[in-house]
Design a protein around this motif. Structure first.
Motif, PDB file in Angstrom:
ATOM      1  N   THR A 120       0.307  -4.324 -57.930  1.00  0.00           N
ATOM      2  CA  THR A 120       1.342  -4.300 -58.406  1.00  0.00           C
ATOM      3  C   THR A 120       2.273  -3.274 -57.732  1.00  0.00           C
ATOM      4  N   GLY A 145       1.551  -2.166 -54.241  1.00  0.00           N
ATOM      5  CA  GLY A 145       2.429  -2.636 -53.757  1.00  0.00           C
ATOM      6  C   GLY A 145       3.806  -2.095 -53.264  1.00  0.00           C
ATOM      7  N   HIS A 149       9.432  -7.350 -40.712  1.00  0.00           N
ATOM      8  CA  HIS A 149       8.479  -8.646 -41.818  1.00  0.00           C
ATOM      9  C   HIS A 149       8.358  -7.701 -42.770  1.00  0.00           C
ATOM     10  N   TRP A 202       8.333  -7.683 -45.843  1.00  0.00           N
ATOM     11  CA  TRP A 202       7.020  -8.237 -46.809  1.00  0.00           C
ATOM     12  C   TRP A 202       5.554  -7.535 -46.614  1.00  0.00           C
ATOM     13  N   VAL A 203       5.402  -7.060 -45.397  1.00  0.00           N
ATOM     14  CA  VAL A 203       4.313  -6.874 -44.825  1.00  0.00           C
ATOM     15  C   VAL A 203       4.200  -5.756 -45.876  1.00  0.00           C
ATOM     16  N   VAL A 224       4.120  -4.358 -48.557  1.00  0.00           N
ATOM     17  CA  VAL A 224       3.921  -4.677 -50.124  1.00  0.00           C
ATOM     18  C   VAL A 224       2.685  -4.871 -50.289  1.00  0.00           C
ATOM     19  N   ALA A 225       2.642  -6.230 -49.468  1.00  0.00           N
ATOM     20  CA  ALA A 225       1.373  -7.422 -49.095  1.00  0.00           C
ATOM     21  C   ALA A 225       0.220  -6.414 -48.768  1.00  0.00           C
ATOM     22  N   ALA A 226       0.193  -5.544 -47.825  1.00  0.00           N
ATOM     23  CA  ALA A 226      -0.603  -4.652 -47.736  1.00  0.00           C
ATOM     24  C   ALA A 226      -1.207  -3.768 -48.799  1.00  0.00           C
ATOM     25  N   VAL A 229      -0.586  -4.183 -51.991  1.00  0.00           N
ATOM     26  CA  VAL A 229      -1.161  -4.908 -52.974  1.00  0.00           C
ATOM     27  C   VAL A 229      -2.960  -5.116 -52.872  1.00  0.00           C
ATOM     28  N   ALA A 230      -3.565  -5.160 -51.517  1.00  0.00           N
ATOM     29  CA  ALA A 230      -4.642  -5.309 -51.070  1.00  0.00           C
ATOM     30  C   ALA A 230      -5.152  -4.414 -50.657  1.00  0.00           C
TER      31      ALA A 230
END
Length: 205
Positions: A83, A86, A110, A112-113, A115-117, A119-120
């Motif tokens: 978290t 992100g 984008h 959200w990209v 944040v998602a990256a 997190v990963a």
């Protein structure tokens, strides 16, 4: 490109310690001109947020250096660190820094990209850290926990600063981390083969 490196460095830092990159960004944004947080992330520089992050960091620093407690902490941090990664990637990649003057262009369509990256990336670093720590504790009778934890905290601080001030060096940090993972996995396989060979020799005797 620099904003991607900044976000990646901060997210990887969060995988080692959730609070260091967020606290670093907040402090630098509040007290220096090294980073200018975007409008949606200005709360990171709020005094109360900084105080809470500092308190959580103090708990994390202590808990991560005590054998057995560090394992419990890693279980809890499986949610917290990704978290934070992100958040760190999202805030860092959208900020103006000494090297990034127009951060809005790369992820403008984008949001959200990043944040998602983040997190990963943070999850991947965290999972390796959580898997490595029991091995360190077992092979050093627990004495290696504070040493490993201190090294991780120092790496997290350095990577956070480098990601903001000189993001091109993030590549060097990432290559170093990949090299360490490869070495660690190879060493672990060798130890497993040695143990199996020793057991086989004992059975023959």
């Amino acid at each position: 490109m620099f904003e991607v490196l900044t976000g990646t460095g901060l997210a990887a830092s969060a995988g080692l310690n959730a609070y260091i990159p967020l606290l670093t960004m907040g402090l630098l944004a509040r007290y220096t001109s090294l980073i200018d947080l975007p409008s949606g992330w200005q709360w990171l520089g709020n005094g109360w947020v900084l105080a809470i992050l500092a308190a959580l960091l103090a708990v994390e620093v202590v808990a991560d250096k005590v054998p057995v407690v560090d394992h419990v902490n890693d279980v809890v941090q499986t949610v917290v660190r990704p978290t934070a990664g992100g958040l760190a990637f999202g805030a860092g990649s959208g900020s103006e820094t000494v090297t990034v003057s127009d951060p809005g262009g790369f992820f403008s369509s984008h949001q959200w990209v990043p944040v998602a990256a983040g997190v990963a990336i943070a999850l991947g670093v965290h999972l390796f850290k959580a898997a490595a720590r029991p091995v360190v504790n077992a092979t050093t009778a627990g004495f290696g926990a504070p040493v490993a934890s201190t090294a991780e905290d120092a790496t997290s601080v350095l990577m956070s600063l480098v990601a903001i001030i000189l993001p091109v060096l993030v590549l060097a940090f990432l290559l170093g981390m990949v090299a360490f993972v490869v070495w660690f996995l190879r060493r672990r396989r060798e130890r497993r083969r040695d143990r199996e060979a020793a057991r086989a020799a004992g059975y023959r005797v």
